[in-house]
Design a protein around this motif. Structure first.
Motif, PDB file in Angstrom:
ATOM      1  N   GLY A  29       0.813  -1.218   0.000  1.00 50.32           N
ATOM      2  CA  GLY A  29       0.000   0.000   0.000  1.00 50.32           C
ATOM      3  C   GLY A  29       0.839   1.257   0.000  1.00 50.32           C
ATOM      4  N   SER A  33       0.818   4.030  -2.953  1.00 52.19           N
ATOM      5  CA  SER A  33       0.432   5.414  -2.710  1.00 52.19           C
ATOM      6  C   SER A  33       1.556   6.395  -3.033  1.00 52.19           C
ATOM      7  CB  SER A  33      -0.025   5.601  -1.260  1.00 52.19           C
ATOM      8  OG  SER A  33       1.066   5.437  -0.382  1.00 52.19           O
ATOM      9  N   SER A  34       2.806   5.944  -2.932  1.00 55.22           N
ATOM     10  CA  SER A  34       3.929   6.829  -3.251  1.00 55.22           C
ATOM     11  C   SER A  34       4.308   6.784  -4.730  1.00 55.22           C
ATOM     12  CB  SER A  34       5.140   6.483  -2.386  1.00 55.22           C
ATOM     13  OG  SER A  34       5.578   5.183  -2.663  1.00 55.22           O
ATOM     14  N   ASP A  47      -6.297  -0.965  -5.624  1.00 52.07           N
ATOM     15  CA  ASP A  47      -6.148   0.421  -5.171  1.00 52.07           C
ATOM     16  C   ASP A  47      -6.580   0.597  -3.725  1.00 52.07           C
ATOM     17  OD1 ASP A  47      -5.004   1.571  -7.372  1.00 52.07           O
ATOM     18  OD2 ASP A  47      -6.906   2.151  -8.284  1.00 52.07           O
ATOM     19  N   ALA A  50      -3.876   1.133  -1.166  1.00 53.22           N
ATOM     20  CA  ALA A  50      -3.239   2.446  -1.069  1.00 53.22           C
ATOM     21  C   ALA A  50      -4.048   3.428  -0.225  1.00 53.22           C
ATOM     22  CB  ALA A  50      -3.013   3.021  -2.464  1.00 53.22           C
ATOM     23  N   ASN A  51      -5.192   3.012   0.274  1.00 56.79           N
ATOM     24  CA  ASN A  51      -6.002   3.860   1.147  1.00 56.79           C
ATOM     25  C   ASN A  51      -5.237   4.132   2.439  1.00 56.79           C
ATOM     26  OD1 ASN A  51      -7.906   4.712   3.140  1.00 56.79           O
ATOM     27  ND2 ASN A  51      -9.545   3.877   1.880  1.00 56.79           N
ATOM     28  N   PRO A  52      -5.189   5.390   2.883  1.00 54.66           N
ATOM     29  CA  PRO A  52      -4.452   5.706   4.116  1.00 54.66           C
ATOM     30  C   PRO A  52      -4.928   4.925   5.337  1.00 54.66           C
ATOM     31  CG  PRO A  52      -5.029   7.712   2.958  1.00 54.66           C
ATOM     32  CD  PRO A  52      -5.705   6.592   2.238  1.00 54.66           C
TER      33      PRO A  52
END
Length: 109
Positions: A29, A33-34, A47, A50-52
């Motif tokens: 993740g 996200s980066s 995806d 990649a959720n915070p």
């Protein structure tokens, strides 16, 4: 992305999550996200990693797992609880990598 790459990704992610599920989800993740990992369109369902919130919870789980491994009795309890969680998490990640809408691929995985 060809079938060999998809099966290789599914196998590696599910295998790694069998050992350290929380760390695998956290690292994947964070890399997504980066921008280190670019997903093709057919893997858009990943995806969610990649959720915070998912990254945060997985990071807390990885930290808890790290410290649980240092205390003998807590390590046994932690491993006992995760005996069911890790294989299911690996299977879910593998199904997310392989087209989860196709029942043939679900059976193969």
């Amino acid at each position: 992305m060809g079938i060999v790459e998809i099966l290789g990704l599914a196998a590696s992610v599910s295998l790694l999550s069998g050992w350290r599920l929380y760390l695998t989800v956290f690292a994947t993740g964070l890399a997504m996200s980066s921008g280190y990992i670019d997903l093709p369109e057919n893997l858009a369902m990943l995806d969610a990693l990649a959720n915070p919130w998912v990254i945060g919870v997985a990071g807390l789980g990885a930290l808890a797992e790290f410290f649980a491994d240092k205390i003998a009795w807590l390590d046994s309890i932690w491993d006992g609880l995760n005996t069911l969680i890790r294989p299911l998490g690996g299977a879910m990640l593998a199904l997310a990598v392989v087209d989860s809408g196709d029942p043939v691929w679900q059976v193969v995985v």
